[in-house]
Write a protein that holds these residues in place. Structure first.
Motif, PDB file in Angstrom:
ATOM      1  N   SER A  81      -4.871  -9.088   5.765  1.00 48.90           N
ATOM      2  CA  SER A  81      -5.602 -10.017   6.257  1.00 48.90           C
ATOM      3  C   SER A  81      -6.878  -9.411   6.888  1.00 48.90           C
ATOM      4  CB  SER A  81      -4.818 -10.640   7.513  1.00 48.90           C
ATOM      5  OG  SER A  81      -4.870  -9.830   8.599  1.00 48.90           O
ATOM      6  N   GLY A  82      -7.645 -10.472   7.263  1.00 45.67           N
ATOM      7  CA  GLY A  82      -9.034 -10.092   7.812  1.00 45.67           C
ATOM      8  C   GLY A  82      -8.628  -9.456   9.156  1.00 45.67           C
ATOM      9  N   MET A  83      -7.774  -9.934  10.154  1.00 42.53           N
ATOM     10  CA  MET A  83      -7.491  -9.294  11.285  1.00 42.53           C
ATOM     11  C   MET A  83      -6.913  -7.827  11.123  1.00 42.53           C
ATOM     12  SD  MET A  83      -8.829 -10.735  13.814  1.00 42.53           S
ATOM     13  CE  MET A  83      -8.118  -9.543  14.814  1.00 42.53           C
ATOM     14  N   ILE A  86     -10.254  -5.909  10.415  1.00 40.97           N
ATOM     15  CA  ILE A  86     -11.151  -5.947  11.697  1.00 40.97           C
ATOM     16  C   ILE A  86     -10.385  -5.004  12.819  1.00 40.97           C
ATOM     17  CG2 ILE A  86     -11.536  -7.203  13.828  1.00 40.97           C
ATOM     18  CD1 ILE A  86     -12.271  -9.639  11.793  1.00 40.97           C
ATOM     19  N   TYR A 107     -15.108 -14.155  16.339  1.00 45.84           N
ATOM     20  CA  TYR A 107     -13.696 -14.965  15.909  1.00 45.84           C
ATOM     21  C   TYR A 107     -12.568 -14.808  16.967  1.00 45.84           C
ATOM     22  CZ  TYR A 107      -9.675 -15.888  12.984  1.00 45.84           C
ATOM     23  OH  TYR A 107      -8.457 -16.248  12.569  1.00 45.84           O
ATOM     24  N   GLU A 150     -21.002 -10.321  14.654  1.00 48.25           N
ATOM     25  CA  GLU A 150     -20.724 -11.382  13.630  1.00 48.25           C
ATOM     26  C   GLU A 150     -21.860 -12.462  13.539  1.00 48.25           C
ATOM     27  OE1 GLU A 150     -16.752 -13.217  14.805  1.00 48.25           O
ATOM     28  OE2 GLU A 150     -17.440 -14.965  13.546  1.00 48.25           O
ATOM     29  N   SER A 154     -18.758 -18.307  13.177  1.00 47.55           N
ATOM     30  CA  SER A 154     -18.178 -19.676  12.495  1.00 47.55           C
ATOM     31  C   SER A 154     -17.977 -20.802  13.187  1.00 47.55           C
ATOM     32  CB  SER A 154     -17.019 -19.109  11.773  1.00 47.55           C
ATOM     33  OG  SER A 154     -15.955 -18.944  12.778  1.00 47.55           O
ATOM     34  N   ASP A 179     -18.976  -8.444  11.150  1.00 49.51           N
ATOM     35  CA  ASP A 179     -18.047  -9.641  10.349  1.00 49.51           C
ATOM     36  C   ASP A 179     -19.157 -10.361   9.522  1.00 49.51           C
ATOM     37  OD1 ASP A 179     -16.641 -11.621   9.522  1.00 49.51           O
ATOM     38  OD2 ASP A 179     -15.485 -11.730  11.301  1.00 49.51           O
ATOM     39  N   SER A 181     -18.217 -12.665   7.196  1.00 51.06           N
ATOM     40  CA  SER A 181     -17.377 -13.480   6.295  1.00 51.06           C
ATOM     41  C   SER A 181     -18.297 -14.878   6.085  1.00 51.06           C
ATOM     42  CB  SER A 181     -16.130 -14.216   7.062  1.00 51.06           C
ATOM     43  OG  SER A 181     -15.368 -12.919   7.651  1.00 51.06           O
ATOM     44  N   SER A 201     -12.818 -11.782   6.497  1.00 49.19           N
ATOM     45  CA  SER A 201     -11.784 -12.345   5.906  1.00 49.19           C
ATOM     46  C   SER A 201     -11.948 -12.653   4.539  1.00 49.19           C
ATOM     47  CB  SER A 201     -11.708 -13.649   7.003  1.00 49.19           C
ATOM     48  OG  SER A 201     -10.337 -14.451   6.561  1.00 49.19           O
ATOM     49  N   THR A 203      -9.819 -14.137   3.054  1.00 45.43           N
ATOM     50  CA  THR A 203      -9.311 -15.423   2.784  1.00 45.43           C
ATOM     51  C   THR A 203     -10.259 -16.767   2.499  1.00 45.43           C
ATOM     52  OG1 THR A 203      -7.644 -14.496   4.854  1.00 45.43           O
ATOM     53  CG2 THR A 203      -7.406 -16.724   3.956  1.00 45.43           C
ATOM     54  N   LYS A 204     -11.484 -16.453   2.985  1.00 42.12           N
ATOM     55  CA  LYS A 204     -12.501 -17.365   2.921  1.00 42.12           C
ATOM     56  C   LYS A 204     -13.107 -17.339   1.638  1.00 42.12           C
ATOM     57  CE  LYS A 204     -10.914 -17.818   7.233  1.00 42.12           C
ATOM     58  NZ  LYS A 204     -11.538 -17.206   8.335  1.00 42.12           N
ATOM     59  N   VAL A 213      -4.329 -14.656   2.067  1.00 40.92           N
ATOM     60  CA  VAL A 213      -4.771 -14.155   3.050  1.00 40.92           C
ATOM     61  C   VAL A 213      -5.116 -12.521   2.866  1.00 40.92           C
ATOM     62  CG1 VAL A 213      -4.322 -13.572   5.404  1.00 40.92           C
ATOM     63  CG2 VAL A 213      -3.507 -15.870   4.501  1.00 40.92           C
ATOM     64  N   LEU A 214      -6.373 -12.106   3.024  1.00 43.19           N
ATOM     65  CA  LEU A 214      -7.046 -10.864   2.673  1.00 43.19           C
ATOM     66  C   LEU A 214      -7.998 -10.421   3.551  1.00 43.19           C
ATOM     67  CD1 LEU A 214      -8.286  -9.033   0.243  1.00 43.19           C
ATOM     68  CD2 LEU A 214      -9.062 -10.965  -0.607  1.00 43.19           C
ATOM     69  N   TRP A 334     -11.463 -22.110   6.127  1.00 45.75           N
ATOM     70  CA  TRP A 334     -12.585 -22.513   5.001  1.00 45.75           C
ATOM     71  C   TRP A 334     -13.026 -21.583   4.037  1.00 45.75           C
ATOM     72  CZ3 TRP A 334     -16.687 -18.788   5.485  1.00 45.75           C
ATOM     73  CH2 TRP A 334     -16.439 -18.059   6.713  1.00 45.75           C
TER      74      TRP A 334
HETATM   75  C1  LIG Z   1     -10.862 -16.321   9.348  1.00 41.97           C
HETATM   76  C2  LIG Z   1     -11.712 -15.523  10.005  1.00 41.97           C
HETATM   77  C3  LIG Z   1     -11.331 -14.109  10.300  1.00 41.97           C
HETATM   78  C4  LIG Z   1      -9.881 -13.781  10.522  1.00 41.97           C
HETATM   79  O1  LIG Z   1      -9.395 -13.657   8.886  1.00 41.97           O
HETATM   80  P1  LIG Z   1      -7.820 -13.627   8.469  1.00 41.97           P
HETATM   81  O2  LIG Z   1      -7.795 -13.455   7.070  1.00 41.97           O
HETATM   82  O3  LIG Z   1      -7.490 -15.141   8.706  1.00 41.97           O
HETATM   83  O4  LIG Z   1      -7.103 -12.615   9.239  1.00 41.97           O
HETATM   84  C5  LIG Z   1     -12.251 -13.291  10.804  1.00 41.97           C
HETATM   85  N1  LIG Z   1     -13.367 -13.602  11.171  1.00 41.97           N
HETATM   86  C6  LIG Z   1     -13.904 -14.815  10.812  1.00 41.97           C
HETATM   87  C7  LIG Z   1     -15.402 -15.274  10.732  1.00 41.97           C
HETATM   88  C8  LIG Z   1     -13.103 -15.575  10.277  1.00 41.97           C
HETATM   89  O5  LIG Z   1     -13.423 -16.983   9.951  1.00 41.97           O
END
Ligand SMILES: *Cc1c(COP(=O)(O)O)cnc(C)c1O
Length: 386
Positions: A81-83, A86, A107, A150, A154, A179, A181, A201, A203-204, A213-214, A334
């Motif tokens: 996951s992104g977290m 991070i 975030y 960041e 977002s 960050d 993303s 993230s 995931t986005k 989720v990545l 998103w």
């Molecule tokens: C969604 C998001 C994260 C967390 O990522 P996950 O993949 O949900 O763990 C971190 N930073 C930003 C800006 C995000 O939008």
């Protein structure tokens, strides 16, 4: 290296797998060795050998190579996951007694990591207004070991001058992490501006299809090796080979998707800016945005995410707009194919929770891959109903 080379070929040694165009999912937890000597070599450098999938896996490795090249980094690790990415980036750069300077509205779970988790281990933090390098500088203490940025964030999209922040940090011997993303590697490359670590993230935009989720962490070979040997291997928050293959497929269209979301979002933001029922639009690449000049200098595009304030006197009017709006899914996250609405009004009237500190008329939109005019006609109807 050309973006087309990275997205279509880099890391894909097709002669290893029957010249298959699409790489195989090597769904194996471990790897066997033909000789004791080779086995020993693998133990000596697990990052560069296939020993066990918590460390290295061939399908995951293809994804890592592409993401490192996209961010112009020496190396990259991917996480579940992104977290997870991070947390690994932050944990690798703090120890008991150290201090983190962080932008004011990172975030939400990153904020939680600093406020609720790391204090248990004696790690302190300060939040600084990232729009001003001076305020970041003022927040630095003798024990500051990490500056966490960041840019843009977002929801309200405040930017930091990344080159200036990197220079400040370097002069004080402090590590920087961004960050990225929001922009994706297509529209911004912080490492080129002197930043040490980039997290995403994935995931986005990177996966881009709302089905994985990545997390992504990019940096120097030395930093990636240090994190591999500690946070990556000990906390174990890896990405599965199957999800890596999905993300590789997602990357094939990253550039196309970014361009499409970017141009549609710009058209829709301009439409909303001219609408009588809209008070204000927040989009980093609209000339009305307070940090428009910095955004133009630092970013090559903005993608599909922006916010606006409805012109309304009562929350019920915002509720009508949200309930009437067609084609936009009411959802978090998103970066996928589908357009989304995340209204701040959703964070009001939650049983057992205080109302959000954001105004209820703030609405975040994510513009996916649909036709922009089709989305505008839906917004038009819902605004009519307000
Ligand atoms: C969604 C998001 C994260 C967390 O990522 P996950 O993949 O949900 O763990 C971190 N930073 C930003 C800006 C995000 O939008």
């Amino acid at each position: 290296m050309h973006l087309s080379e990275i997205l279509n070929h880099l890391g894909e040694t097709r002669e290893h797998y029957f010249q298959a165009v699409s790489p195989p999912v090597i769904q194996s937890s471990n790897f066997a060795y033909r000789s004791l000597d080779e086995f020993r070599q693998a133990f000596a450098d697990e990052l560069r050998h296939h020993l066990y999938t918590r460390g290295n896996n061939p399908t995951v490795h293809i994804l890592r190579q592409k993401l490192a090249a996209l961010e112009k980094a020496e190396d990259c690790l991917v996480f579940g996951s992104g977290m997870a990415a991070i947390s690994a980036a932050v944990l690798a750069n703090v120890s008991a007694g150290s201090h983190v300077v962080c932008v004011q509205s990172p975030y939400s779970w990153m904020k939680s990591l600093l406020m609720h988790y790391l204090p248990r281990f004696g790690v302190e933090h300060s939040f600084a207004d990232g729009r001003s390098v001076a305020s970041i500088e003022q927040a630095i203490r003798p024990n500051t070991s990490l500056i966490y940025l960041e840019s843009p964030n977002s929801l309200t999209f405040e930017l930091q001058d990344l080159a200036a922040c990197a220079e400040l940090a370097r002069s004080r011997g402090i590590t920087t992490c961004v960050d990225n993303s929001y922009c994706s590697p297509v529209f911004q490359n912080p490492i080129e501006l002197g930043i040490d670590l980039v997290v995403h993230s994935g995931t986005k935009y990177i996966n881009g299809h709302s089905d994985v989720v990545l997390g992504v962490l990019c940096g120097s070979s030395a930093m990636v090796k240090k994190i591999f040997d500690a946070e990556y291997m000990t906390l174990g928050g890896i990405l599965s080979p199957h999800d890596a293959a999905l993300a590789i497929r997602g990357l094939r269209t990253l550039e196309l998707r970014m361009q499409r979301s970017d141009s549609s979002a710009m058209a829709i933001a301009r439409y909303l800016e001219g609408h009588p029922k809209v008070e204000k639009v927040l989009h980093p690449l609209l000339p009305s945005f307070p940090q428009y000049e910095l955004a133009q200098r630092q970013m090559r595009g903005a993608g599909g995410l922006f916010s606006f304030y409805l012109k309304a006197d009562r929350i019920e009017q915002a509720e009508v707009f949200i309930e009437q709006l067609q084609h936009f899914l009411l959802a978090v996250s998103w970066g996928g194919h589908e357009s989304l609405i995340l209204p701040s009004a959703a964070f009001y009237k939650i049983p057992g929770r205080p109302d959000s500190t954001q105004p209820w008329n703030l609405v975040r939109l994510y513009i996916g891959l649909e036709d922009a005019q089709w989305l505008i006609s839906a917004l038009d109807k819902a605004l009519e109903a307000v």
